[in-house]
Scaffold this motif. Structure first.
Motif, PDB file in Angstrom:
ATOM      1  N   ILE A 167       0.840  -1.196   0.000  1.00 32.91           N
ATOM      2  CA  ILE A 167       0.000   0.000   0.000  1.00 32.91           C
ATOM      3  C   ILE A 167       0.875   1.246   0.000  1.00 32.91           C
ATOM      4  O   ILE A 167       1.660   1.467   0.927  1.00 32.91           O
ATOM      5  CB  ILE A 167      -0.935   0.014   1.233  1.00 32.91           C
ATOM      6  N   GLU A 168       0.726   2.060  -1.030  1.00 29.95           N
ATOM      7  CA  GLU A 168       1.497   3.298  -1.116  1.00 29.95           C
ATOM      8  C   GLU A 168       0.762   4.418  -0.381  1.00 29.95           C
ATOM      9  O   GLU A 168      -0.437   4.634  -0.592  1.00 29.95           O
ATOM     10  CB  GLU A 168       1.712   3.694  -2.584  1.00 29.95           C
ATOM     11  N   VAL A 169       1.473   5.127   0.471  1.00 27.02           N
ATOM     12  CA  VAL A 169       0.883   6.186   1.286  1.00 27.02           C
ATOM     13  C   VAL A 169       1.827   7.381   1.323  1.00 27.02           C
ATOM     14  O   VAL A 169       3.001   7.288   0.955  1.00 27.02           O
ATOM     15  CB  VAL A 169       0.621   5.718   2.737  1.00 27.02           C
ATOM     16  N   GLN A 170       1.315   8.491   1.781  1.00 28.21           N
ATOM     17  CA  GLN A 170       2.169   9.615   2.093  1.00 28.21           C
ATOM     18  C   GLN A 170       2.694   9.429   3.510  1.00 28.21           C
ATOM     19  O   GLN A 170       2.016   8.850   4.368  1.00 28.21           O
ATOM     20  CB  GLN A 170       1.391  10.924   1.981  1.00 28.21           C
ATOM     21  N   SER A 289       2.202  -4.373   3.515  1.00 30.62           N
ATOM     22  CA  SER A 289       3.418  -3.563   3.572  1.00 30.62           C
ATOM     23  C   SER A 289       3.097  -2.135   3.159  1.00 30.62           C
ATOM     24  O   SER A 289       2.518  -1.908   2.090  1.00 30.62           O
ATOM     25  CB  SER A 289       4.498  -4.137   2.653  1.00 30.62           C
ATOM     26  N   ILE A 290       3.474  -1.197   4.027  1.00 28.26           N
ATOM     27  CA  ILE A 290       3.231   0.223   3.772  1.00 28.26           C
ATOM     28  C   ILE A 290       4.513   0.851   3.232  1.00 28.26           C
ATOM     29  O   ILE A 290       5.593   0.616   3.770  1.00 28.26           O
ATOM     30  CB  ILE A 290       2.804   0.935   5.072  1.00 28.26           C
ATOM     31  N   TYR A 291       4.383   1.640   2.169  1.00 33.90           N
ATOM     32  CA  TYR A 291       5.569   2.296   1.627  1.00 33.90           C
ATOM     33  C   TYR A 291       5.182   3.655   1.055  1.00 33.90           C
ATOM     34  O   TYR A 291       4.007   3.930   0.768  1.00 33.90           O
ATOM     35  CB  TYR A 291       6.221   1.432   0.543  1.00 33.90           C
ATOM     36  N   THR A 292       6.167   4.515   0.883  1.00 35.27           N
ATOM     37  CA  THR A 292       5.947   5.833   0.300  1.00 35.27           C
ATOM     38  C   THR A 292       6.452   5.837  -1.144  1.00 35.27           C
ATOM     39  O   THR A 292       7.132   4.900  -1.578  1.00 35.27           O
ATOM     40  CB  THR A 292       6.696   6.921   1.095  1.00 35.27           C
ATOM     41  N   ALA A 293       6.118   6.894  -1.873  1.00 33.62           N
ATOM     42  CA  ALA A 293       6.523   6.977  -3.280  1.00 33.62           C
ATOM     43  C   ALA A 293       8.035   6.888  -3.433  1.00 33.62           C
ATOM     44  O   ALA A 293       8.546   6.299  -4.393  1.00 33.62           O
ATOM     45  CB  ALA A 293       6.009   8.288  -3.884  1.00 33.62           C
TER      46      ALA A 293
END
Length: 318
Positions: A167-170, A289-293
């Motif tokens: 999951i892409e997040v800020q 899994s959480i990740y940023t740009a």
């Protein structure tokens, strides 16, 4: 059981000497290994398994060693301490087991392991177990093992056991997304992995403020605190464990429903270890899994290096 059955078959209970040494990276894993070995040894007469780990006073351990044992299970640091004090003799050891050898190397135990094995007889059987096999493990095996036989087992982690989502997040939304994941999955038990100890404390506090039952587990906790946290999690009085990789290694919980990588791990090996906390013992599990740009490149690295055919579902939440 893979190595315990073998070493118990070789054991001579009438010879009240330390015949087997099992090295583990953490006290939690050493305790688990010792307990399982004792269970398997129940059918044998008077087999004594002794645990020697840090975080416990030396005195009682020295006393136990004076009374003798057949099998010693311990962590490298504490085993080395006993060797230095000459309270532990390994001259009768005929079997050495290096369990989770990759993690021992990651934790900086290479010199300790080589020092300890150097106190054992040259004529022995050495068994090395590792979930991953990077170059450093291959190098260690060449130094410590004599003409070894390599046995590989296919990973159990697959689509059938673990559903994976990225999951892409800020950055500012990470905690909110974590809370949403926990609410959405309604997981009875969850392990959240963070890379920093302070983040573990902060996340656990944040989740508790939101009404979740969460505890932090990391290396800055005293051993009695770590034991208490693990006991509460395993007994179900705590639903969410927020942990660093070192602290969570060796956790033996069969039915963890969810693993969340709040921070992406540094490499694919750590990723495999993390998600391997779920989907165990025939159960299914979820791994988010959480990740940023800025971290998208890490996904390519993880996917490129992994040796498993794992299905990844990618979602986006900005």
């Amino acid at each position: 059981a893979t190595f315990a059955l073998n070493l118990l078959n070789r054991l001579e209970p009438k010879r009240y000497r330390i015949q087997t040494l099992i090295l583990c990276p953490t006290r939690e894993l050493a305790t688990q290994v010792a307990e399982e070995t004792r269970k398997l040894a129940k059918g044998m007469h008077n087999v004594k398994v002794l645990t020697l780990c840090g975080g416990q006073p030396m005195g009682p351990q020295i006393g136990s060693l004076e009374h003798g044992a057949h099998i010693v299970v311990g962590t490298p640091g504490r085993i080395k301490d006993h060797l230095r004090k000459e309270t532990l003799k390994l001259n009768n050891v005929d079997t050495v087991v290096l369990d989770e050898a990759d993690r021992m190397l990651d934790m900086g135990f290479l010199e300790d392991v080589e020092h300890i094995v150097g106190h054992c007889p040259a004529q022995r059987q050495t068994l090395l177990f590792s979930a991953t096999y990077p170059d450093k493990i291959s190098s260690l095996a060449k130094r410590l093992l004599n003409n070894p036989v390599m046995v590989t087992v296919e990973s159990e982690h697959s689509d059938d056991h673990i559903e994976q989502r990225f999951i892409e997040v800020q950055e500012r939304n990470k905690q909110e997304v974590l809370a949403r994941i926990l609410r959405h999955t309604q997981a009875a038990t969850a392990i959240v992995f963070a890379n920093m100890k302070q983040d573990c404390d902060d996340l656990a506090q944040s989740l508790n403020d939101l009404g979740a039952s969460a505890l932090a587990l990391h290396g800055d906790l005293e051993q009695r605190e770590r034991d208490s946290v693990l006991t509460r999690f395993m007994q179900g009085s705590c639903c969410v464990l927020v942990a660093t990789d070192v602290a969570a290694r060796g956790l033996d919980v069969d039915d963890v429903a969810l693993v969340v990588n709040y921070d992406l791990p540094r490499d694919s090996e750590v990723y495999v270890h993390r998600i391997g906390r779920t989907g165990r013992a025939g159960h299914s599990g979820k791994a988010y899994s959480i990740y940023t740009a800025k971290q998208r490149y890490k996904l390519e690295i993880l996917e490129g290096e992994r040796q498993q055919a794992l299905h990844c579902l990618v979602a986006s939440h900005n």
